[in-house]
Write a protein that holds these residues in place. Structure first.
Motif, PDB file in Angstrom:
ATOM      1  N   GLN A  18     -27.348   4.778  40.687  1.00 20.42           N
ATOM      2  CA  GLN A  18     -27.034   4.645  39.309  1.00 20.42           C
ATOM      3  C   GLN A  18     -25.763   4.965  38.768  1.00 20.42           C
ATOM      4  O   GLN A  18     -24.964   5.572  39.636  1.00 20.42           O
ATOM      5  N   ILE A  19     -24.877   3.978  38.168  1.00 23.00           N
ATOM      6  CA  ILE A  19     -23.585   4.112  37.825  1.00 23.00           C
ATOM      7  C   ILE A  19     -23.785   4.241  36.058  1.00 23.00           C
ATOM      8  O   ILE A  19     -24.165   3.292  35.682  1.00 23.00           O
ATOM      9  N   GLY A  20     -23.384   5.255  35.493  1.00 24.49           N
ATOM     10  CA  GLY A  20     -23.404   5.403  34.011  1.00 24.49           C
ATOM     11  C   GLY A  20     -21.876   5.757  33.491  1.00 24.49           C
ATOM     12  O   GLY A  20     -21.227   6.390  34.046  1.00 24.49           O
ATOM     13  N   PHE A  21     -21.759   4.927  32.239  1.00 21.18           N
ATOM     14  CA  PHE A  21     -20.675   5.206  31.480  1.00 21.18           C
ATOM     15  C   PHE A  21     -20.985   5.862  29.969  1.00 21.18           C
ATOM     16  O   PHE A  21     -21.857   5.112  29.596  1.00 21.18           O
ATOM     17  N   TYR A  22     -20.189   6.833  29.726  1.00 27.20           N
ATOM     18  CA  TYR A  22     -20.633   7.527  28.521  1.00 27.20           C
ATOM     19  C   TYR A  22     -19.485   7.569  27.561  1.00 27.20           C
ATOM     20  O   TYR A  22     -18.414   7.835  27.796  1.00 27.20           O
ATOM     21  N   ASN A  72     -26.189   4.057  21.035  1.00 24.77           N
ATOM     22  CA  ASN A  72     -26.223   2.562  21.366  1.00 24.77           C
ATOM     23  C   ASN A  72     -26.288   2.648  22.946  1.00 24.77           C
ATOM     24  O   ASN A  72     -25.366   3.557  23.648  1.00 24.77           O
ATOM     25  N   GLU A  73     -27.017   1.751  23.703  1.00 21.51           N
ATOM     26  CA  GLU A  73     -27.283   1.821  24.823  1.00 21.51           C
ATOM     27  C   GLU A  73     -27.599   0.515  25.699  1.00 21.51           C
ATOM     28  O   GLU A  73     -28.478  -0.388  24.991  1.00 21.51           O
ATOM     29  N   ILE A  74     -27.092   0.161  26.896  1.00 21.89           N
ATOM     30  CA  ILE A  74     -27.456  -1.063  27.477  1.00 21.89           C
ATOM     31  C   ILE A  74     -27.585  -0.676  29.080  1.00 21.89           C
ATOM     32  O   ILE A  74     -26.822   0.248  29.693  1.00 21.89           O
ATOM     33  N   MET A 114     -25.223   1.250  33.600  1.00 23.05           N
ATOM     34  CA  MET A 114     -25.749   1.771  32.474  1.00 23.05           C
ATOM     35  C   MET A 114     -24.413   2.239  31.372  1.00 23.05           C
ATOM     36  O   MET A 114     -23.577   2.757  31.954  1.00 23.05           O
ATOM     37  N   TYR A 115     -24.657   1.996  30.189  1.00 23.36           N
ATOM     38  CA  TYR A 115     -23.750   2.287  28.972  1.00 23.36           C
ATOM     39  C   TYR A 115     -24.412   2.927  28.234  1.00 23.36           C
ATOM     40  O   TYR A 115     -25.330   2.473  27.583  1.00 23.36           O
ATOM     41  N   GLU A 143     -20.469   8.572  35.530  1.00 21.94           N
ATOM     42  CA  GLU A 143     -21.281   9.311  36.590  1.00 21.94           C
ATOM     43  C   GLU A 143     -21.598   8.299  37.783  1.00 21.94           C
ATOM     44  O   GLU A 143     -21.809   7.036  37.449  1.00 21.94           O
ATOM     45  N   ALA A 144     -21.765   8.710  38.911  1.00 21.58           N
ATOM     46  CA  ALA A 144     -22.417   7.842  39.831  1.00 21.58           C
ATOM     47  C   ALA A 144     -23.404   8.611  40.598  1.00 21.58           C
ATOM     48  O   ALA A 144     -23.059   9.781  41.138  1.00 21.58           O
TER      49      ALA A 144
END
Length: 225
Positions: free
Chosen positions: A213-217, A47-49, A32-33, A196-197
């Motif tokens: 889940q792996i997310g970049f903010y 904005n989100e992917i 996730m971005y 985050e992971a």
């Protein structure tokens, strides 16, 4: 500190791999971005992917693209937002892959509170979902908490814990859609970026399913200030 986060990330992914084998690959992975970028003192661009897989990688479950314009009712808080989402889903139906496209309009309100180290966030979201053969409305409420671990504040190069719970409710029957419970470790790269992971468990139609889940903010502002 980055080495510490790398080890923690590797541990989370290793546990996910073990769990996936134990559950016959019923564990999915979401990459996730999230962008939340200031375009003026009051306005922000969301904005989100999200790239969601049935397994670790390669078996696409859902691709979600979301965007919107938000407005702060108070300084850096109490944000209202109007947005649009495009969702491509590829579920398995009787063992065969199908493809569904959904267009979604949504309105949301986010408010934040701080109690010492505890950074609390409430998100209320209303969705109008234009499915291929149906129209549905849904309400979502999420309560999330970020807690810095290695420092007293969410400062650069600090490690933090993140948890949330989100419930989804239909406007028609059945009312209950799903519930998500999430826990993660995060690392603040700088004042505008973090990663985050973690692990999320989703309850839907009497079924529990786990997701790594792996997310970049990214909060880099576009305005000069």
């Amino acid at each position: 500190m980055r080495k510490i986060f790398t080890k923690l990330l590797f541990t989370v992914l290793s546990l996910g791999s073990i769990t996936a084998l134990a559950q016959k690959n019923d564990l999915g992975a979401w990459y996730m971005y999230f962008g939340n970028n200031k375009i003026s003192k009051k306005l922000n661009w969301h904005n989100e992917i999200q790239y969601r897989n049935f397994d670790a990688v390669g078996d696409l479950e859902q691709l979600l693209l979301r965007t919107g314009i938000g407005y702060d009712l108070t300084e850096n808080n109490n944000n209202i937002l109007l947005g649009y989402g495009f969702i491509l889903s590829r579920p398995y139906v009787n063992g065969e892959k199908k493809e569904n496209i959904e267009h979604r309009i949504f309105q949301q309100f986010i408010t934040k509170q701080k109690f010492g180290r505890f950074n609390l966030q409430h998100r209320y979201r209303l969705e109008e979902r234009f499915l291929q053969d149906d129209f549905r409305m849904r309400f979502r409420y999420m309560i999330g908490l970020n807690i810095p671990i290695t420092q007293k504040e969410m400062l650069p190069k600090s490690l933090y814990a993140s948890v949330y719970n989100e419930i989804f409710l239909h406007f028609d029957s059945p009312v209950f859609d799903r519930n998500r419970v999430y826990g993660a470790l995060g690392y603040v790269i700088n004042k505008n970026m973090r990663i985050e992971a973690g692990y999320m468990n989703q309850i839907q139609e009497n079924r529990n399913r786990g997701q790594i889940q792996i997310g970049f903010y990214n909060n880099i502002p576009f305005n000069k200030n």
